[in-house]
Design a protein around this motif. Structure first.
Motif: not given
Lengths: 584, 180
Positions: A319-330, A401-411, A471-476
Motif C-alpha cells: 500500500k505504501e508503494l502504491q501511494e508513492l507511485l500515485q504521488w510520483l504520477m502527480g 528489486y524488480c522495480f529497481y531493475v526496470y527503472g535502472a535499465r530504462i535510465y 526505486f534505487t533508494l528503496l533498493r539501497l
C-alpha cells in the motif's frame, strides 16, 4: 663464548643424578630435560636413552651430572668426575647446588682437558672458566606452548632461532615425560610429571568416543554430498536460485566445515589443530544459540503470531508503494512531469504491485505452517535462522528489486542514448575499434533524426530520473538491511572462539615471545635468569586464527559506486565467492 | 648502581639507573617523572566544576554521577594504559636484548629480541614534530641479505632521554655486543 643452560624449574630440588637433555645445534646452549637418579646401571641408562631417541627423533644425550648433597652424602665429587668416563661426551657439565644457597655452581669439562685432581686449583684458567648463564623455564608450559613467528617473518626463517629450537626440543620430548616415580622400572627420573601423571576420565572417554563418531559423521556427510549431486538439483535454474539464496550458501559452507572436523586423522600442525578446534567450538555455540532461539520462539506460540503479522506487513508495504507511485504520477515535490510517460510508467508499476499482492494473498493460508517448519531449521544453528530471515526479506521485497531493475535499465538506456546523440549533436562518433571519440561527418537526415531523438530523450530525462532515484533508494535500503544480517552471519561464522578462549584462560599456549627476569644472584655465582612466556595479544590471536568464510565484501570504492549509480549500471552488493560470478 | 641528573628532550628531569648483574649482563632503567598531584587536582576540579555548572542549568543529577564515573574511569585508563612509569633495557650477551615498559599501575609489557637477529645498537637522529632529536635504536638483521637492515626498533620512546644519557647507555651496550 657464553654457555646457556636451560634448566627446568621442576629439577631445582631434585636429588643428585645424571642430567639428560640435548645440545642445541648451531648455538652454544643446552636444554636439560630430566635428571636420572642414583642408583642406576649405565648400560640400562644407555639403552633407555637410545629407545627414547628413536621415539622422539632428537639427539638425547647424557649432559653431565647434578649434585645436590643431602646430609651425610659427602664424597660425591670424585664419583661424579669418574662418571664422565662412562658417558663420553664432547663437554661434560657438573652442576651442583647446596641446600640453603640459591645459586648453582657449574664446571664445564672439555673433551681434551684432563680432569683436575681433587683439591687443586684449576690450571689454564680462561677456557675452563667458561661463563655460564642458567635460564630457568617452566617445563610444562614450554611443552604445551606454540611459539608464533615474529611479526612479518615468514615461517621459512624459523629454524635459525635459538628459542624456537628450545621450544621444539621440549615439545617433542613428550614421551620422555611418561615415566613417573610410581613406575617400577630400573630408571628413576625427575621431570615435570614425575609426581604422577594426571588424567581426567571425561577426556579419556571423549578421546575413545571421538574416532567412531568421526566415522559416523563422515558417513552421514557422504550421504548428504551424494544427495546434493543428484542430476535434478544440478540443472541450471535450480543451481542459479540456490546460489542466490543465502540459506543454501550457508548450508554448503557448514558442510565444508563438518568435512574438516570429521576427518579421523589427528591434526599434525598447530595451525590445523587450531582450525579444527575453532570450527568445532563455533559450530557448537552456533547450535546452542539456535536452540535457544527455538525455545524462545516456540514458547507462547510467538511464531504463530509472527506468521500472522507477516501478510499484513506485506500488504502495508504494497500500500505504501502504491501511494508513492500515485504521488510520483502527480506533481512530486512540485516538479512537473511529462504526463504521458508518467502515466505509462506509473500504471505499469501499479499493475506489478497488484500482481504481487495477489500472489501473497494466495499464499496466506499456508504461511503459518511454512513458517513453523522453517523456524525448526534454526536447530541447525543461529546462522541458519539469520540466513532464512535474510531470504524471507529478499523474497518479500522482490517487487522492489524488480522495480529497481526496470527503472535502472530504462535510465541506463536513456543515458547511453543521450551520450551517443550528444556526440552526434557535436559531430563526433565513438570509435569502437580505437576506443576513442573521433569526428565524423553525418548526412543531413541522420543529423535531423538524431537531433529530434536527442531532444525527446532530454526532455523525458527528469521523469525517468525521478523514478530511478526513488526505486534505487528503496533498493539501497533493502540492501543495507540484508547487508547487516549478512554481517552478523559472517561474524558468527568466522570468529575464532577457541583461540580467544585459549588466550584468556591458558595464555601460555599461544606464545608471541619470551620474557626474562634476572633472579637475585649471590656474588661469585653465575647469572640466573627466569624465562616466562609472553602471550600473544588477543587482537593478534583473533586475527590470525579467523576462520575463512565465503563472503566477499563489495570491492567497489565509494567513487566507483557513485559512478555506477549515476550511469545506471546495476549494482550487486555481494555475490558468493565460490560461484565465480564477480559482477561488482 | 649510579644516578646522575639527566633530562628528556622537553627539559623534564628523568633518572637513569645502570645495573650490572654480571660481566655480560646489564640493565638500564630510565624513569619518567611520576604523575603530578597538581595535574590530577586541576583535571578533577575542572571536570567537577563544569559538572556542577551543568547541574545548575539542567537540574539533572545524572550529570553529576556521570562526571564522577568519567573521572574515575579516566584515571584508571590513564594509569593502566597511558602513563609509563619507567622503561627498562636488559642486555644479556649472546642471548639477546629485552625492552620493556612498565605502566603506572604496575603492568609491564616486554619484548625480547634474540642476539641472532640484532645487527647493531646505534644512536640515530630523527625529526620529531618541529625539532631534531637523538634516539637509541636496535637494527635488526635481514635474513637474506647480510648487509641489509630489516627493521629498526626504537628504544625509550616515551621517556625520550637526551644525548648524554643515550651515550652512556650506548657505550655500555657496545661493550657487551663487542664481546660476542
Amino acid at each position: 663464548m657464553v654457555l646457556k643452560i636451560f634448566f627446568p624449574q621442576c629439577c631445582n630440588r631434585a636429588d643428585s643424578g645424571l642430567l639428560v637433555g640435548r645440545w642445541v645445534p648451531g648455538f652454544d646452549s643446552v636444554v636439560v630435560l630430566a635428571v636420572i637418579h642414583y642408583p642406576f646401571i649405565p648400560g640400562q641408562v644407555k639403552k633407555y636413552l637410545s629407545e627414547m631417541q628413536s621415539a622422539i627423533q632428537l639427539e638425547l644425550t647424557v649432559l653431565g651430572s647434578w649434585s645436590m648433597p643431602k646430609d651425610g652424602q659427602e664424597g660425591m665429587d670424585s664419583f661424579l668426575k669418574d662418571l664422565s668416563t662412562i658417558f663420553p661426551q664432547g663437554r661434560w657439565l657438573q652442576l651442583s647446588r647446596e641446600l640453603g644457597k640459591r645459586g648453582f655452581a657449574c664446571q664445564v669439562i672439555g673433551r681434551d682437558a684432563a680432569v683436575p685432581p681433587r683439591g687443586q686449583p684449576k690450571e689454564g684458567g680462561d677456557d675452563e672458566k667458561e661463563k655460564v648463564i642458567f635460564i630457568h623455564y617452566d617445563q610444562r608450559k614450554v611443552m604445551l606452548s606454540h611459539l608464533h613467528p615474529a611479526h612479518g617473518q615468514e615461517p621459512a626463517a624459523e629454524g635459525v632461532s635459538e628459542l624456537r629450537l628450545v621450544f621444539q626440543t621440549v615439545a617433542q620430548s613428550q614421551p620422555l615425560f611418561f615415566l613417573d616415580k610410581y613406575d617400577d622400572g630400573p630408571i628413576k627420573l625427575t621431570h615435570w610429571q614425575s609426581e604422577g601423571r594426571e588424567a581426567s576420565i571425561l577426556v579419556e572417554l571423549i578421546k575413545q568416543a571421538s574416532v567412531p563418531m568421526c566415522l559416523v559423521l563422515t558417513w552421514l556427510l557422504s550421504l548428504w554430498t551424494q544427495l546434493r549431486s543428484i542430476r535434478v538439483l544440478n540443472m541450471w535454474p535450480v543451481r542459479f536460485v540456490s546460489s542466490k539464496l543465502s540459506t543454501c550458501v550457508q548450508l554448503s559452507h557448514r558442510t565444508e566445515h563438518l568435512q574438516t572436523i570429521s576427518s579421523p586423522r589427528r591434526a599434525q600442525q598447530h595451525a590445523d589443530f587450531m582450525r579444527k578446534a575453532n570450527i568445532f567450538v563455533s559450530f557448537l555455540v552456533d547450535i546452542a544459540l539456535g536452540l535457544l532461539l527455538i525455545s524462545w520462539l516456540y514458547r507462547e506460540n510467538r511464531i504463530g503470531r509472527l506468521a500472522n503479522t507477516l501478510v499484513p506487513v506485506a500488504d502495508h508495504v504494497a500500500k505504501e508503494l502504491q501511494e508513492l507511485l500515485q504521488w510520483l504520477m502527480g506533481a512530486p515535490a512540485g516538479l512537473k512531469m511529462n504526463r504521458a510517460l508518467d502515466q505509462v510508467l506509473g500504471r505499469f508499476f501499479l499493475y506489478h504491485i497488484h500482481l504481487w499482492i495477489s500472489y501473497i494473498h494466495l499464499l496466506s493460508p499456508f504461511i503459518e505452517m511454512i513458517l513453523w517448519y522453517v523456524g525448526l531449521s534454526a536447530c541447525l544453528g543461529l546462522t541458519f535462522a539469520l540466513s532464512v530471515v535474510s531470504d524471507i526479506v529478499a523474497l518479500l521485497t522482490f517487487h522492489i528489486y524488480c522495480f529497481y531493475v526496470y527503472g535502472a535499465r530504462i535510465y541506463c538506456l536513456k543515458i547511453y542514448g543521450l551520450s551517443s546523440l550528444w556526440r552526434l549533436f557535436r559531430g563526433k562518433k565513438w570509435n569502437v575499434l580505437r576506443q576513442r571519440v573521433d569526428s565524423c561527418s553525418y548526412d543531413l537526415d541522420q543529423l535531423f533524426i538524431g537531433t529530434l531523438l536527442f531532444t525527446i530523450l532530454l526532455f523525458l530525462l527528469p521523469t525517468t530520473a525521478l523514478y530511478y532515484l526513488v526505486f534505487t533508494l528503496l533498493r539501497l535500503g533493502v540492501v543495507l538491511l540484508q547487508g547487516f544480517i549478512h554481517l552478523m552471519i559472517d561474524i558468527i561464522n568466522s570468529f575464532p572462539l577457541f583461540a580467544g578462549g585459549l588466550r584468556l584462560f591458558r595464555p601460555y599456549r599461544l606464545a608471541e615471545g619470551v620474557k626474562f627476569k634476572v633472579l637475585c644472584e649471590e656474588p661469585g655465582m653465575s647469572l640466573h635468569l627466569m624465562m616466562e612466556i609472553n602471550p600473544l595479544k588477543l587482537s593478534t590471536a583473533v586475527q590470525q586464527y579467523r576462520i575463512p568464510t565465503y563472503s566477499c565484501y563489495p570491492k567497489d570504492s565509494w567513487a566507483a559506486l557513485c559512478k555506477k549509480l549515476f550511469v545506471g549500471d546495476l549494482i550487486y552488493p555481494w555475490t558468493p565467492l565460490h560461484k565465480g560470478s564477480k559482477e561488482d | 648502581m649510579s644516578e646522575e641528573k639527566f633530562t628528556d628532550i622537553n627539559g623534564k628531569p628523568i633518572s637513569l639507573e645502570c645495573r650490572s648483574h654480571s660481566s655480560f649482563c646489564r640493565e638500564f632503567v630510565v624513569s619518567a617523572p611520576k604523575v603530578s598531584l597538581r595535574a590530577v587536582m586541576v583535571c578533577t576540579c575542572a571536570v567537577w566544576l563544569s559538572a556542577y555548572a551543568a547541574f545548575f542549568v539542567t537540574k539533572n543529577t545524572a550529570v553529576l554521577s556521570s562526571a564522577i564515573v568519567t573521572t574515575l574511569v579516566g584515571m584508571m585508563v590513564h594509569i593502566h594504559l597511558i602513563k609509563i612509569d619507567h622503561e627498562r633495557l636488559l642486555i644479556v650477551g649472546s642471548l639477546g636484548v629485552q625492552v620493556s615498559s612498565c605502566f603506572a599501575s604496575g603492568r609491564e609489557s616486554a619484548t625480547f629480541i634474540e642476539m641472532s637477529s640484532i645487527k647493531d645498537i646505534v644512536i640515530n637522529e630523527a625529526i620529531h614534530m618541529q625539532r631534531v632529536i637523538y634516539y637509541l635504536c636496535i637494527l635488526l638483521k635481514e635474513p637474506s641479505d647480510p648487509n641489509g637492515v630489516s627493521g629498526v626498533v626504537p628504544l625509550f620512546q616515551s621517556s625520550k632521554p637526551r644525548l648524554n644519557c643515550l651515550v652512556k647507555i650506548y657505550k655500555s651496550c657496545q661493550e657487551i655486543l663487542g664481546q660476542c
